[in-house]
Design an enzyme around this catalytic site. Structure first.
Site, PDB file in Angstrom:
ATOM      1  N   ALA A  29       0.160   1.674   0.804  1.00 31.67           N
ATOM      2  CA  ALA A  29      -0.140   0.442   1.532  1.00 31.67           C
ATOM      3  C   ALA A  29      -1.266  -0.309   0.842  1.00 31.67           C
ATOM      4  O   ALA A  29      -1.723   0.085  -0.226  1.00 31.67           O
ATOM      5  CB  ALA A  29      -0.520   0.777   2.974  1.00 31.67           C
ATOM      6  N   ASN A  30      -1.689  -1.417   1.419  1.00 28.68           N
ATOM      7  CA  ASN A  30      -2.852  -2.145   0.904  1.00 28.68           C
ATOM      8  C   ASN A  30      -3.634  -2.734   2.074  1.00 28.68           C
ATOM      9  O   ASN A  30      -3.250  -2.580   3.232  1.00 28.68           O
ATOM     10  CB  ASN A  30      -2.412  -3.230  -0.093  1.00 28.68           C
ATOM     11  CG  ASN A  30      -1.524  -4.268   0.562  1.00 28.68           C
ATOM     12  OD1 ASN A  30      -1.954  -5.011   1.442  1.00 28.68           O
ATOM     13  ND2 ASN A  30      -0.259  -4.311   0.144  1.00 28.68           N
ATOM     14  N   ARG A  31      -4.747  -3.398   1.781  1.00 29.01           N
ATOM     15  CA  ARG A  31      -5.693  -3.808   2.820  1.00 29.01           C
ATOM     16  C   ARG A  31      -5.384  -5.150   3.471  1.00 29.01           C
ATOM     17  O   ARG A  31      -6.209  -5.689   4.193  1.00 29.01           O
ATOM     18  CB  ARG A  31      -7.114  -3.865   2.245  1.00 29.01           C
ATOM     19  CG  ARG A  31      -7.647  -2.522   1.837  1.00 29.01           C
ATOM     20  CD  ARG A  31      -9.115  -2.621   1.431  1.00 29.01           C
ATOM     21  NE  ARG A  31      -9.562  -1.383   0.823  1.00 29.01           N
ATOM     22  CZ  ARG A  31      -9.881  -0.290   1.516  1.00 29.01           C
ATOM     23  NH1 ARG A  31      -9.827  -0.301   2.825  1.00 29.01           N
ATOM     24  NH2 ARG A  31     -10.268   0.794   0.879  1.00 29.01           N
TER      25      ARG A  31
END
Ligand code: C5P
Length: 217
Positions: A29-31
């Site tokens: 995932a990412n932020r």
């Protein structure tokens, strides 16, 4: 009353991160918080547009008047974007994962007790923006985003050409933009660069929606 500026127009938006499964309980995932994309979707709806928001996994309420399609992976997002066409404009705000795990494991990967570590093999995801911008159902106005940590304008200008977008909205994410409530953006178009002062994400959304309405007028 004057008609709403975007009445009769369909605008397609992507927002949020994507989650790329490694096994049934783990993912890449990412932020991305989805805040800026959701704010833009709401602002466009307030200007009278029919808005389809293709959202990655985020815990945000659906803005008033917006049709939301929830997806998890980049490939699901690509399919949802395709299914939502035709559109007059597309605003691709999602932080799509560049890579997914190659052949996600069907069962949870277990430690074997010997201290060995599994190797994660990656495969490249489809570029949703480039596919849309170069496809035969291209919306009249295609807008991409560029989250950069350095040489923001140079990278955005190169990205605009590479992806075939009309505008690239570049933001410097070296600070606390991701998950934060304010954003400093630069709009790179065929005519040059327009830099806006640091604004709350809601204000960025309202101003961008007005700019989109002017461009479609
Ligand atoms: O290449 P980069 O990820 O920096 O490009 C960002 C822009 O491209 C954003 O508009 C993002 O939504 C879009 N994008 C996409 N599909 C990808 C990667 C990025 O639509 N696989």
């Amino acid at each position: 009353d004057a008609p709403a500026p975007l009445a009769g127009k369909h605008v397609l938006i992507t927002a949020g991160p994507t989650h790329e499964p490694i096994d049934p309980v783990r993912y890449i995932a990412n932020r991305s918080s989805g805040k800026q994309g959701f704010a833009i979707a709401g602002a466009l709806a307030r200007l009278g547009a029919r808005v389809t928001l293709v959202a990655g996994p985020v815990a945000l309420p659906t803005p008033l008047g917006v049709t939301r399609v929830d997806v998890e992976t980049a490939r699901e997002m690509a399919a949802a974007v395709d299914a939502a066409l035709p559109a007059d404009a597309a605003v691709m705000v999602a932080a799509v994962a560049d890579w997914r795990a190659k052949g996600a494991a069907p069962q949870k990967i277990k430690k074997d007790g010997s201290g060995g570590t599994p190797t994660l093999r990656l495969a490249e995801n489809p570029d949703i923006l480039a596919t849309l911008a170069k496809g035969d159902r291209r919306p009249r106005l295609v807008i991409g985003f560029a989250a950069e940590t350095e040489q923001v304008i140079d990278h955005a200008t190169a990205k605009r050409a590479r992806k075939g977008a009309d505008w690239i909205v570049a933001n410097d994410v070296s600070g606390d933009v991701m998950g934060g409530d304010a954003n400093t953006i630069h709009i790179v178009t065929a005519d040059g660069v327009e830099s806006w002062e640091k604004l709350p994400k809601d204000a960025v959304a309202d101003r961008l929606a007005t700019r989109i309405a002017d461009a479609l007028d």
